[in-house]
Scaffold this motif. Sequence first.
Motif, PDB file in Angstrom:
ATOM      1  N   ILE A 136       2.498 -17.116  30.389  1.00 47.79           N
ATOM      2  CA  ILE A 136       1.770 -15.991  30.970  1.00 47.79           C
ATOM      3  C   ILE A 136       0.358 -15.943  30.419  1.00 47.79           C
ATOM      4  N   THR A 137       0.201 -16.211  29.110  1.00 49.65           N
ATOM      5  CA  THR A 137      -1.124 -16.216  28.498  1.00 49.65           C
ATOM      6  C   THR A 137      -2.002 -17.302  29.094  1.00 49.65           C
ATOM      7  N   VAL A 138      -1.454 -18.491  29.252  1.00 55.46           N
ATOM      8  CA  VAL A 138      -2.211 -19.601  29.837  1.00 55.46           C
ATOM      9  C   VAL A 138      -2.647 -19.265  31.248  1.00 55.46           C
ATOM     10  N   LEU A 139      -1.725 -18.709  32.025  1.00 60.57           N
ATOM     11  CA  LEU A 139      -2.049 -18.359  33.407  1.00 60.57           C
ATOM     12  C   LEU A 139      -3.137 -17.308  33.440  1.00 60.57           C
ATOM     13  N   THR A 140      -3.067 -16.332  32.542  1.00 61.08           N
ATOM     14  CA  THR A 140      -4.072 -15.281  32.534  1.00 61.08           C
ATOM     15  C   THR A 140      -5.436 -15.845  32.196  1.00 61.08           C
ATOM     16  N   PHE A 141      -5.527 -16.722  31.190  1.00 58.74           N
ATOM     17  CA  PHE A 141      -6.808 -17.324  30.840  1.00 58.74           C
ATOM     18  C   PHE A 141      -7.323 -18.229  31.945  1.00 58.74           C
ATOM     19  N   ALA A 142      -6.427 -18.929  32.596  1.00 52.67           N
ATOM     20  CA  ALA A 142      -6.851 -19.819  33.665  1.00 52.67           C
ATOM     21  C   ALA A 142      -7.313 -19.049  34.892  1.00 52.67           C
ATOM     22  N   PHE A 185       9.099 -14.026  45.508  1.00 54.53           N
ATOM     23  CA  PHE A 185       8.658 -13.458  44.229  1.00 54.53           C
ATOM     24  C   PHE A 185       8.647 -14.564  43.199  1.00 54.53           C
ATOM     25  N   ILE A 186       7.511 -14.729  42.533  1.00 53.42           N
ATOM     26  CA  ILE A 186       7.391 -15.686  41.433  1.00 53.42           C
ATOM     27  C   ILE A 186       7.535 -14.928  40.126  1.00 53.42           C
ATOM     28  N   ASP A 187       8.557 -15.240  39.379  1.00 53.13           N
ATOM     29  CA  ASP A 187       8.801 -14.602  38.087  1.00 53.13           C
ATOM     30  C   ASP A 187       8.316 -15.542  36.987  1.00 53.13           C
ATOM     31  N   LEU A 188       7.188 -15.172  36.383  1.00 53.84           N
ATOM     32  CA  LEU A 188       6.627 -15.988  35.307  1.00 53.84           C
ATOM     33  C   LEU A 188       7.351 -15.755  33.982  1.00 53.84           C
ATOM     34  N   GLY A 189       8.251 -14.789  33.981  1.00 48.85           N
ATOM     35  CA  GLY A 189       8.947 -14.366  32.775  1.00 48.85           C
ATOM     36  C   GLY A 189       8.772 -12.873  32.612  1.00 48.85           C
ATOM     37  N   ASP A 190       9.851 -12.141  32.349  1.00 46.86           N
ATOM     38  CA  ASP A 190       9.805 -10.691  32.167  1.00 46.86           C
ATOM     39  C   ASP A 190       9.209  -9.968  33.367  1.00 46.86           C
ATOM     40  N   LEU A 191       9.403 -10.526  34.560  1.00 46.87           N
ATOM     41  CA  LEU A 191       8.957  -9.947  35.837  1.00 46.87           C
ATOM     42  C   LEU A 191       7.439  -9.926  36.008  1.00 46.87           C
ATOM     43  N   TYR A 192       6.715 -10.682  35.180  1.00 48.04           N
ATOM     44  CA  TYR A 192       5.288 -10.902  35.433  1.00 48.04           C
ATOM     45  C   TYR A 192       5.169 -11.862  36.607  1.00 48.04           C
ATOM     46  N   SER A 193       4.101 -11.711  37.390  1.00 46.58           N
ATOM     47  CA  SER A 193       3.976 -12.554  38.568  1.00 46.58           C
ATOM     48  C   SER A 193       2.528 -12.994  38.782  1.00 46.58           C
ATOM     49  N   SER A 194       2.217 -13.418  39.993  1.00 49.23           N
ATOM     50  CA  SER A 194       0.917 -14.006  40.323  1.00 49.23           C
ATOM     51  C   SER A 194       0.355 -13.300  41.554  1.00 49.23           C
ATOM     52  N   SER A 195      -0.842 -12.708  41.435  1.00 50.04           N
ATOM     53  CA  SER A 195      -1.395 -11.862  42.486  1.00 50.04           C
ATOM     54  C   SER A 195      -2.568 -12.524  43.210  1.00 50.04           C
ATOM     55  N   PHE A 240      -1.750  -6.859  44.214  1.00 45.90           N
ATOM     56  CA  PHE A 240      -2.181  -6.251  42.955  1.00 45.90           C
ATOM     57  C   PHE A 240      -3.628  -6.637  42.680  1.00 45.90           C
ATOM     58  N   ASP A 241      -4.392  -5.701  42.115  1.00 46.39           N
ATOM     59  CA  ASP A 241      -5.832  -5.922  41.908  1.00 46.39           C
ATOM     60  C   ASP A 241      -6.157  -6.544  40.562  1.00 46.39           C
ATOM     61  N   TYR A 242      -5.158  -7.042  39.855  1.00 44.93           N
ATOM     62  CA  TYR A 242      -5.400  -7.657  38.560  1.00 44.93           C
ATOM     63  C   TYR A 242      -4.479  -8.866  38.410  1.00 44.93           C
ATOM     64  N   SER A 243      -4.841  -9.714  37.475  1.00 42.21           N
ATOM     65  CA  SER A 243      -4.119 -10.967  37.289  1.00 42.21           C
ATOM     66  C   SER A 243      -2.792 -10.753  36.577  1.00 42.21           C
ATOM     67  N   SER A 244      -1.812 -11.590  36.917  1.00 44.61           N
ATOM     68  CA  SER A 244      -0.501 -11.610  36.256  1.00 44.61           C
ATOM     69  C   SER A 244       0.128 -10.220  36.130  1.00 44.61           C
ATOM     70  N   PRO A 245       0.311  -9.508  37.253  1.00 42.94           N
ATOM     71  CA  PRO A 245       0.914  -8.171  37.179  1.00 42.94           C
ATOM     72  C   PRO A 245       2.391  -8.239  36.796  1.00 42.94           C
ATOM     73  N   GLN A 246       2.849  -7.217  36.093  1.00 39.39           N
ATOM     74  CA  GLN A 246       4.274  -7.098  35.799  1.00 39.39           C
ATOM     75  C   GLN A 246       4.874  -6.083  36.764  1.00 39.39           C
ATOM     76  N   LEU A 247       5.806  -6.530  37.602  1.00 44.25           N
ATOM     77  CA  LEU A 247       6.424  -5.649  38.581  1.00 44.25           C
ATOM     78  C   LEU A 247       7.663  -4.984  37.981  1.00 44.25           C
ATOM     79  N   SER A 248       7.954  -3.803  38.456  1.00 46.23           N
ATOM     80  CA  SER A 248       9.193  -3.148  38.041  1.00 46.23           C
ATOM     81  C   SER A 248      10.352  -3.748  38.833  1.00 46.23           C
ATOM     82  N   ALA A 249      11.538  -3.645  38.276  1.00 49.06           N
ATOM     83  CA  ALA A 249      12.721  -4.128  38.999  1.00 49.06           C
ATOM     84  C   ALA A 249      12.869  -3.378  40.313  1.00 49.06           C
ATOM     85  N   GLU A 250      12.551  -2.083  40.278  1.00 46.38           N
ATOM     86  CA  GLU A 250      12.659  -1.261  41.486  1.00 46.38           C
ATOM     87  C   GLU A 250      11.713  -1.750  42.581  1.00 46.38           C
ATOM     88  N   LYS A 251      10.498  -2.149  42.189  1.00 41.11           N
ATOM     89  CA  LYS A 251       9.527  -2.645  43.163  1.00 41.11           C
ATOM     90  C   LYS A 251      10.013  -3.940  43.799  1.00 41.11           C
TER      91      LYS A 251
END
Length: 306
Positions: free
Chosen positions: A10-16, A191-201, A222-233
């Motif tokens: 997730i960190t690598v994806l966010t920096f990239a 849905f792409i789960d990067l881990g812990d329900l973080y994804s790619s926007s 989502f208006d920001y990188s690597s958003p974490q979605l809720s299970a409900e969403k």
Amino acid sequence: MKKITAVFLITVLTFAFTACGSDGEDGKADGTANSFPMTVTDYLGTEMEFTEAPQRIASLSPSCTEILFALGLGDQVVGVSNWCTYPKAAQSIEKIGDTNSGNVEKIIELEADVVFVSGQTAADSVSALNEAGINVYSIGAKDLDGIYKGITDVGQITGTSEKAAEIVDGMKKEAEEIKTEFAKYDTKSVFIDLGDLYSSSKEDYLGNSLNLINAKNIALNFDYSSPQLSAEKIIEENPQVYLCFSSEKEFVKPDGFDQIDAFKNKEVYFIPYEDPTMDKITRNGPRFLEGLKALGELIHTGKLDD
């Protein structure tokens, strides 16, 4: 160990994908391609001058390393990050840390003329390298155009613009071919789960490119990188395909996920960290479209072809 790897991914994806709110379109070079001296502005908005093409190059990013080798500059790369695994020749090059923890002393010792990074690196490291007369140039991307631009910029700075243009032209052609190939399938929500329900926007080049493989990204808006979605969403969006960048043993299914079409229809696919496709889709470099095409095959046929 697997948990650490998920956090690192997730960190690598966010920096990239992101860099201090820059949209990835600000980088520019003044003058004609390969004309020195040149003044350039990188992804972070930092302006710098190159009086000549660098001869000794360091890379703190797997993406940058892949670009440099694709440009035919492997022999000039004197240092790479700990995570630079491709091509194989990069594995034997001196290790100089990572994007956020580059070994400044080692880079100076290697007499690098420039350091290429993806996204943001530590400000104190940049200052120390600049004081030593070493430019630190950042690339970044939130879409395919951003990937093309990063390759073009590195090519211009290193005097290999012609090769860079050849690579970009080839990728543009490949993108069109991929779009045509997957148009034959019905669109699937994913849905792409990067881990812990973080994804790619839409702020991430991966999330922004799923339309090429006829997939609807439920995390796109989502208006920001690597958003974490809720299970409900996720349950509400009801994706037809669930891609988990992890390992099957590690995945703990939240309550209610049995309601999701992807789980009901057994279209939940796990891509292990060590799978070659992971490197391709998490690096904003020349192989990204290869990885995207493999994801398309997985989404539409259930088979992952490296």
